[in-house]
Design a protein around this motif. Structure first.
Motif, short mmCIF file in Angstrom:
data_model
loop_
_atom_site.label_atom_id
_atom_site.label_comp_id
_atom_site.label_asym_id
_atom_site.label_seq_id
_atom_site.Cartn_x
_atom_site.Cartn_y
_atom_site.Cartn_z
N SER A 155 0.83 -1.21 0.00
CA SER A 155 0.00 0.00 0.00
C SER A 155 0.86 1.26 0.00
O SER A 155 1.70 1.44 0.89
N TRP B 205 -1.96 -4.98 -1.36
CA TRP B 205 -2.71 -3.84 -0.84
C TRP B 205 -3.44 -4.24 0.43
O TRP B 205 -4.02 -5.33 0.52
N GLU C 69 -6.27 -4.63 2.88
CA GLU C 69 -7.71 -4.72 2.69
C GLU C 69 -8.45 -3.63 3.45
O GLU C 69 -9.52 -3.17 3.01
N ASN C 70 -7.90 -3.20 4.58
CA ASN C 70 -8.54 -2.17 5.39
C ASN C 70 -7.83 -0.82 5.31
O ASN C 70 -7.90 -0.03 6.25
N ARG D 222 -8.10 1.14 -2.86
CA ARG D 222 -7.77 -0.17 -3.43
C ARG D 222 -7.63 -0.10 -4.94
O ARG D 222 -6.83 -0.82 -5.54
N GLU E 31 -2.61 -8.65 -4.94
CA GLU E 31 -3.17 -9.46 -3.87
C GLU E 31 -3.56 -8.55 -2.72
O GLU E 31 -2.91 -7.52 -2.48
N LEU E 32 -4.61 -8.91 -2.01
CA LEU E 32 -5.06 -8.15 -0.85
C LEU E 32 -4.56 -8.83 0.42
O LEU E 32 -4.52 -10.06 0.51
N ALA F 156 -5.48 -9.16 4.26
CA ALA F 156 -6.57 -8.96 5.21
C ALA F 156 -6.03 -8.52 6.56
O ALA F 156 -4.89 -8.82 6.94
#
Length: 290
Positions: free
Chosen positions: A128, A232, A234-235, A241, A257-258, A260
């Motif tokens: 991120s 990235w 997720e939150n 995003r 890919e995320l 969590a």
């Protein structure tokens, strides 16, 4: 500078813009970790120990505000200049086939780095990060006004030592789910408060911020035809995003890919998940296969 002994021994290397402190440990193909503004190599203290068995892990304290050695007064601290500083660091250590792992503003630096100085880089991991119009992200835009005044810069630097201030969205509040340890926060906030030269570098960097550089770097990502992974949070409450998706699409070998359970500082919130993703990526694309 960074205080985490698990990152390895302290070293210093000279580059044209000044001196860079860094920590170095492990053996194997090199990974260089690129942090963002207002932090240093300590950001990676929970990541490096899990990778040193198979990689040489190098964590510089780049001069983005939490460094201990002020740069030369005329050093270029625009985004292209920050990329040049990072490239000069790689050259000074004579590193080749490097995997770059970057976070936050370090991700913008890494984009400019692979766009302008890709020769020593074999693989890229962006987590991120700043990109496109989020440079800086919205909660930190006030810093551009602050940087016009030495007094305002000192006031902001002074108040950043207090935990209630640190947890504000305008400081570190939106980048992690939980407060970071007090000793780590001191390593991040003491240099700009206590060292006038670091404070000068911080102001000059902020005064050079311009989204034309992030858009330019993103436009050049199409030329980096080597393995690339975009991870990235997720939150994430700072970087959208969709920016991660766009970066992955711009990179010829990029994928998204995320992660969590994390905000922007994935190395803080989810180091295990980050390491798992990095290990799988590096294993899938060993050096020389890009």
């Amino acid at each position: 500078m960074s205080i985490s002994s698990q990152l390895g021994r302290e070293h210093r290397v000279d580059i044209p813009e000044g001196a860079i402190s860094y920590r170095d440990c492990g053996d194997g193909s090199p990974i260089v970790f690129v942090h963002g503004v207002g932090v240093n190599g300590d950001l990676w203290r929970q990541v490096v120990p899990r990778l040193v068995s198979s990689h040489r892990c190098i964590t510089p304290d780049l001069p983005w505000g939490s460094h201990s050695i002020p740069l030369e007064p005329d050093a270029d601290l625009s985004l292209p200049g920050m990329a040049r500083i990072t490239a000069n660091f790689l050259e000074a250590l004579d590193l080749d086939d490097v995997a770059i792992v970057a976070n936050d503003t370090g991700g913008a630096v890494a984009q400019a780095l692979v766009a302008r100085h890709p020769d020593r880089i074999a693989r890229l991991v962006l987590t991120s990060c700043d990109a496109f119009d989020k440079f800086p992200p919205t909660p930190q835009k006030y810093l551009l006004v602050m940087a016009r005044s030495p007094l305002l810069t000192w006031i902001v630097a002074y108040t950043a030592q207090f935990k209630p201030i640190q947890r504000l969205p305008t400081a570190y509040g939106f980048v992690t789910l939980r407060a970071m340890p007090a000793d780590i926060m001191r390593s991040y906030t003491d240099p700009v408060r206590l060292n006038p030269g670091v404070r000068r570098d911080f102001r000059r960097m902020l005064r050079a911020v311009d989204t034309k550089y992030t858009f330019e770097a993103a436009a050049r990502l199409a030329n980096f035809d080597k393995p690339a992974l975009v991870l990235w949070a997720e939150n994430d409450r700072i970087f959208p995003r969709d920016h991660g998706r766009r970066l992955a699409q711009l990179l010829p070998q990029g994928r998204l890919e995320l992660i969590a359970g994390s905000r922007t500082f994935i190395p803080e919130d989810q180091p295990d998940r980050l390491v798992t993703a990095i290990e799988a990526f590096l294993a899938a694309y060993p050096t020389g296969t890009g």
